[in-house]
Enzyme design. Structure first.
Site, PDB file in Angstrom:
ATOM      1  N   ALA A 113       0.823  -1.214   0.000  1.00 23.79           N
ATOM      2  CA  ALA A 113       0.000   0.000   0.000  1.00 23.79           C
ATOM      3  C   ALA A 113       0.856   1.263   0.000  1.00 23.79           C
ATOM      4  O   ALA A 113       1.907   1.329   0.639  1.00 23.79           O
ATOM      5  CB  ALA A 113      -0.915   0.010   1.222  1.00 23.79           C
ATOM      6  N   GLY A 174      21.382 -13.783  21.153  1.00 20.82           N
ATOM      7  CA  GLY A 174      20.301 -13.049  21.806  1.00 20.82           C
ATOM      8  C   GLY A 174      19.989 -13.668  23.159  1.00 20.82           C
ATOM      9  O   GLY A 174      20.318 -14.825  23.421  1.00 20.82           O
ATOM     10  N   ASP A 294       3.492  -2.962  16.661  1.00 21.19           N
ATOM     11  CA  ASP A 294       4.934  -2.771  16.739  1.00 21.19           C
ATOM     12  C   ASP A 294       5.382  -1.416  16.220  1.00 21.19           C
ATOM     13  O   ASP A 294       6.554  -1.052  16.368  1.00 21.19           O
ATOM     14  CB  ASP A 294       5.655  -3.870  15.945  1.00 21.19           C
ATOM     15  CG  ASP A 294       5.543  -5.233  16.616  1.00 21.19           C
ATOM     16  OD1 ASP A 294       4.973  -5.316  17.718  1.00 21.19           O
ATOM     17  OD2 ASP A 294       6.021  -6.222  16.024  1.00 21.19           O
ATOM     18  N   HIS A 423     -10.284 -28.076  44.063  1.00 19.57           N
ATOM     19  CA  HIS A 423      -9.143 -28.816  44.588  1.00 19.57           C
ATOM     20  C   HIS A 423      -9.211 -30.259  44.091  1.00 19.57           C
ATOM     21  O   HIS A 423     -10.293 -30.865  44.097  1.00 19.57           O
ATOM     22  CB  HIS A 423      -9.171 -28.801  46.119  1.00 19.57           C
ATOM     23  CG  HIS A 423      -8.134 -29.687  46.745  1.00 19.57           C
ATOM     24  ND1 HIS A 423      -6.823 -29.306  46.875  1.00 19.57           N
ATOM     25  CD2 HIS A 423      -8.232 -30.946  47.268  1.00 19.57           C
ATOM     26  CE1 HIS A 423      -6.151 -30.298  47.449  1.00 19.57           C
ATOM     27  NE2 HIS A 423      -6.984 -31.297  47.699  1.00 19.57           N
TER      28      HIS A 423
END
Length: 445
Positions: A113, A174, A294, A423
């Site tokens: 785009a 990393g 992001d 439980h």
């Protein structure tokens, strides 16, 4: 020229969720995607990595059975078949997204785009206008410009999930979430994994008390972790550092991501460093054009992007949505055990905060399952207001939700302490951890 109420650029977790939410809210929506729907998350990120981690977890569970008396003589790993399953699951999820988009009557455009300040969108030979635009173009892997990098063959997360043979050896550069998750995905499969992280510690954005547990588990899995050094040069078959050379057969860079801000730069939008500057409703410096995920500040997480997309649409609709509170966004690490966190960490909280930690070995369900590595932790005010919480353990990414729900709904640790949990469950430890804030935990000394 056709006009839309909203054009969304990018069909990742932020974009496609925003588009569907807008369409189901009555807007005429165009969605543009240059590659595959689902974005990095579904194609080369969250989903494929978690599928590989599930395969790894299954291998570990089979081996654990030997300690319980269920003996499996050998484990034969058909790695190509595992990767076929990964591809099948991803394909099914992408097909679902395509169906959701189509059923919402969203007009889909395929291609790159170009967006103008007047909100004209050009995709190949097609063009249209929109009253509002949301940029959701995501990010791409970042490879540091190390000396000699051009001589090396290496993977990034964009390419790694296409492998068809189980690597005999893998060196990961990393020490963040992606790097450590990939070490856990391959190490238990039989790959000799070395993690090279120049910092002094791993997972430095996560709960500090979780790091020793993860490092201990890495040692148990024979994953080599090298920290606290300086990278000097990348060679064709070894990495040169200030503390020595480390040979490799396969090299993976898991060193973060960079936002795809080409549209913003072409429009000369105001930036905040590498990110697009937006207001509390994700509107950029150009009125009517928004940016999410992001591309903007905050957590670089798929669920953050989705929430921001919904928020931006609601703002466009005039609904005056409440500003997203970063303290209410969960952060997850899908190692074994998992880490799930929200809100303040202990060192970020006010000085008078109460910090409690309940270890899992005192929980009956955790003990009978053999998943005792971990804890539940609250950071709270003296009155019981929840500042933050963390769960480390098997299923932590699911269990964190009850703790977060209490905070989001205006509750406190008192409300969680009053809850009746079934439980035996690991989640009942949440109630005990809440009671521990007031010194009334049952399963604690």
């Amino acid at each position: 020229m056709e006009n839309f109420d909203l054009a969304v650029i990018g069909a990742g977790p932020g974009g496609y969720v925003a588009a569907i939410h807008a369409a189901k809210s009555g807007l005429k929506v165009a969605l543009v995607e240059k590659d595959k729907v689902g974005g990095a998350c579904y194609n080369v990120g969250c989903i494929p990595s978690k599928i590989m981690l599930e395969h790894s977890k299954l291998v570990q569970e089979i081996r654990r059975g030997t300690d319980w008396g269920v003996t499996v003589p050998t484990i034969n790993i058909d790695f190509p078949k595992l990767m076929q399953r990964k591809d099948k699951v991803v394909a099914e999820l992408l097909s679902n997204i395509e169906t959701f988009i189509d059923s919402a009557q969203i007009t889909m455009f395929r291609g790159k785009a170009i967006v103008t300040a007047e909100r004209k969108v050009i995709v190949g030979d097609e063009a249209f206008t929109a009253n509002n635009v949301i940029l959701a173009t995501g990010s791409r892997p970042f490879v540091p410009p190390f000396k000699g990098i051009e001589t090396a063959n290496y993977y990034t997360t964009d390419t790694f999930f296409s492998i068809q043979e189980l690597p005999k050896q893998l060196t990961i550069i990393g020490g963040g979430v992606i790097a450590i998750e990939m070490a856990f995905a391959l190490g238990p499969m039989g790959t000799k994994v070395t993690v090279l992280n120049h910092s002094k510690d791993i997972l430095q954005t996560e709960e500090p008390d979780a790091r020793p547990i993860i490092k201990h588990k890495m040692s148990e899995l024979d994953i080599e972790l090298i920290t606290d050094f300086t990278f000097e040069e990348i060679h064709a078959d070894y990495v040169q550092t200030s503390i020595g050379n480390f040979t490799y057969e396969n090299l993976l860079f898991a060193t973060g991501r960079r936002p795809n801000t080409e549209i913003a730069e072409a429009l000369e939008m105001q930036m905040d460093g590498r990110l697009i500057k937006v207001n509390n409703h994700y509107e950029t410096s150009i009125p009517g054009i928004f940016a999410i995920g992001d591309l903007v500040g905050g957590f670089q997480l798929a669920h953050s992007a989705s929430a921001e997309g919904v928020h931006a649409v609601d703002f466009i609709l005039g609904k005056h949505p409440k500003v997203i509170n970063q303290q209410e966004i969960p952060r997850c690490v899908y190692t074994h055990p998992e880490i799930a966190t929200f809100g303040m960490l202990e060192h970020e909280a006010p000085a008078d905060s109460i910090v409690t930690k309940m270890y899992l070995p005192t929980n009956p369900k955790a003990l009978l399952e053999g998943n005792i590595q971990g804890f539940m932790k609250f950071v709270a005010s003296p009155e019981g207001d929840i500042y933050g919480a963390c769960v480390v353990g098997d299923g932590a990414t699911e269990m964190i939700n009850s703790m977060l729900a209490a905070k989001v709904l205006g509750g406190s640790v008192k409300d969680l302490a009053r809850m009746i949990f079934p439980h035996p469950t690991v989640s009942e430890h949440v109630g005990d951890a809440a009671r521990s804030v007031f010194g009334k935990a049952i399963h604690a000394k």
